[in-house]
Enzyme design. Sequence first.
Site, PDB file in Angstrom:
ATOM      1  N   HIS A 164       0.870  -1.187   0.000  1.00 50.93           N
ATOM      2  CA  HIS A 164       0.000   0.000   0.000  1.00 50.93           C
ATOM      3  C   HIS A 164       0.903   1.231   0.000  1.00 50.93           C
ATOM      4  CE1 HIS A 164      -2.934  -3.015   1.813  1.00 50.93           C
ATOM      5  NE2 HIS A 164      -3.298  -2.780   0.567  1.00 50.93           N
ATOM      6  N   ARG A 184      -5.404  -7.623  -2.495  1.00 47.22           N
ATOM      7  CA  ARG A 184      -6.588  -8.464  -2.746  1.00 47.22           C
ATOM      8  C   ARG A 184      -6.464  -9.130  -4.118  1.00 47.22           C
ATOM      9  NH1 ARG A 184      -6.555  -6.600   1.494  1.00 47.22           N
ATOM     10  NH2 ARG A 184      -8.177  -5.701   2.818  1.00 47.22           N
ATOM     11  N   THR A 228      -0.653 -10.274  -1.113  1.00 51.30           N
ATOM     12  CA  THR A 228       0.622 -10.249  -1.823  1.00 51.30           C
ATOM     13  C   THR A 228       1.555 -11.321  -1.244  1.00 51.30           C
ATOM     14  OG1 THR A 228       0.248  -7.876  -1.955  1.00 51.30           O
ATOM     15  CG2 THR A 228       2.425  -8.655  -2.608  1.00 51.30           C
ATOM     16  N   GLU A 249       1.672  -5.605  10.782  1.00 52.46           N
ATOM     17  CA  GLU A 249       0.776  -4.440  10.771  1.00 52.46           C
ATOM     18  C   GLU A 249       1.078  -3.632  12.024  1.00 52.46           C
ATOM     19  OE1 GLU A 249      -1.492  -2.309   9.009  1.00 52.46           O
ATOM     20  OE2 GLU A 249      -2.450  -4.189   8.389  1.00 52.46           O
ATOM     21  N   TYR A 271     -10.402   1.300   5.289  1.00 53.43           N
ATOM     22  CA  TYR A 271     -11.533   0.375   5.258  1.00 53.43           C
ATOM     23  C   TYR A 271     -12.887   1.065   5.091  1.00 53.43           C
ATOM     24  CZ  TYR A 271      -8.342  -3.437   6.617  1.00 53.43           C
ATOM     25  OH  TYR A 271      -7.326  -4.366   6.661  1.00 53.43           O
TER      26      TYR A 271
HETATM   27  C1  LIG Z   1      -4.729  -1.359   6.748  1.00 48.79           C
HETATM   28  C2  LIG Z   1      -4.301  -2.470   5.848  1.00 48.79           C
HETATM   29  O1  LIG Z   1      -3.900  -2.226   4.737  1.00 48.79           O
HETATM   30  N1  LIG Z   1      -4.372  -3.715   6.313  1.00 48.79           N
HETATM   31  C3  LIG Z   1      -4.007  -4.883   5.534  1.00 48.79           C
HETATM   32  C4  LIG Z   1      -4.053  -6.107   6.384  1.00 48.79           C
HETATM   33  C5  LIG Z   1      -3.342  -7.267   5.772  1.00 48.79           C
HETATM   34  O2  LIG Z   1      -2.231  -7.088   5.269  1.00 48.79           O
HETATM   35  O3  LIG Z   1      -3.891  -8.383   5.819  1.00 48.79           O
HETATM   36  C6  LIG Z   1      -4.955  -5.023   4.335  1.00 48.79           C
HETATM   37  O4  LIG Z   1      -6.149  -4.754   4.482  1.00 48.79           O
HETATM   38  O5  LIG Z   1      -4.503  -5.402   3.273  1.00 48.79           O
HETATM   39 ZN   LIG Z   2      -1.621  -2.014   4.233  1.00 53.89          ZN
END
Ligand SMILES: CC(=O)N[C@@H](CC(=O)O)C(=O)O
Ligand SMILES: [Zn+2]
Length: 315
Positions: A23, A73, A169, A180, A290
């Site tokens: 991200h 995702r 990923t 995190e 989110y």
């Molecule tokens: C805030 C954030 O980006 N959290 C990650 C959590 C993860 O890596 O599973 C996400 O939603 O992809």
């Molecule tokens: Zn993240």
Amino acid sequence: MSSRTNVSCLHEAKRVAIFGGTHGNEMSGITLVNMWIQNSAEIERNGLLIKPFISNPRAVEKCSRYIDTDLNRAFTPENLSAPDVEGLLYEVQRAKEINRMFGPKGSSDAYDVIFDLHNTTSNMGSTLILESSTDLFNLQMVHYIKKAMAPHTCSVLLNEHPQLKYSTTRSVAKHPVGLEVGPQPQGVLRSNVFESMRTILKHALDFIELFNSGVEFPPCTVDVFRVQERMDYPRDTNGNITAMVHPHLQDCDWEPLNRGDPVFLTFDGRTILYEGANTVYPTFINEAAYYEKQQAFTTTCREILAANAIRKAFK
Ligand SMILES: CC(=O)N[C@@H](CC(=O)O)C(=O)O
Ligand SMILES: [Zn+2]
């Protein structure tokens, strides 16, 4: 019974990647990985091949979560097997590249471990995210990290929910580990968050080095928070949110939430109470990223996982 009886012998973990910038607005991982690309002395360990890597460089450049779609995702079988044609979403194209470099996902050629560094705006502290309750290597590693971090806490979030699990990923690796750390606003670096992340990575790499050197790790248990449910904000008929996280819930990640406890405060001042039957442990409370995922917080339940003793298999 000999102590050797129940030792699981696992493959050596030689190839390890550290991803930052999955991200593009989560600054601790991006900064650490860029630092280690410049000078890798700090992350080098005996017998390990360690690759620090910026996973979504275009999003990092823009300091935004993603360009076309959330990279974390995008590692679905459909995307990874899509033909390489022009006009693919940037992150789908990138997922395919990452899968070629560090995977293929699910194959024996895949990297052994991928650490994916994330920041959250929630008050979660340091959290390791696991995707499987049966990965002995990862369970032993998080046990080692938790012990090494004491008296500081390091929580473990287990996401193996059949519907809520997503194609991350890091899922390209044999042993995927999410890290995190928060709270840290998007686009911002906080030194305490940066340093916590750096320390956890140090312990993680130490564990892998010890494992590869032949050290046997005794049976252990790990306290985890297992993902249960995604809670959306209250909304009007147009889909706009009508309430905020209640001040009594804000920043209370990992603290017990019981039936009848306040969860939301409507714009006109009404308190909305938690209606679930059982005590849950909310997390990702008011995570900025989110809102677009219709998620105000995630509920979890506490669980204790047991892991066998492990050591490296000698060939
Ligand atoms: C805030 C954030 O980006 N959290 C990650 C959590 C993860 O890596 O599973 C996400 O939603 O992809
Ligand atoms: Zn993240």
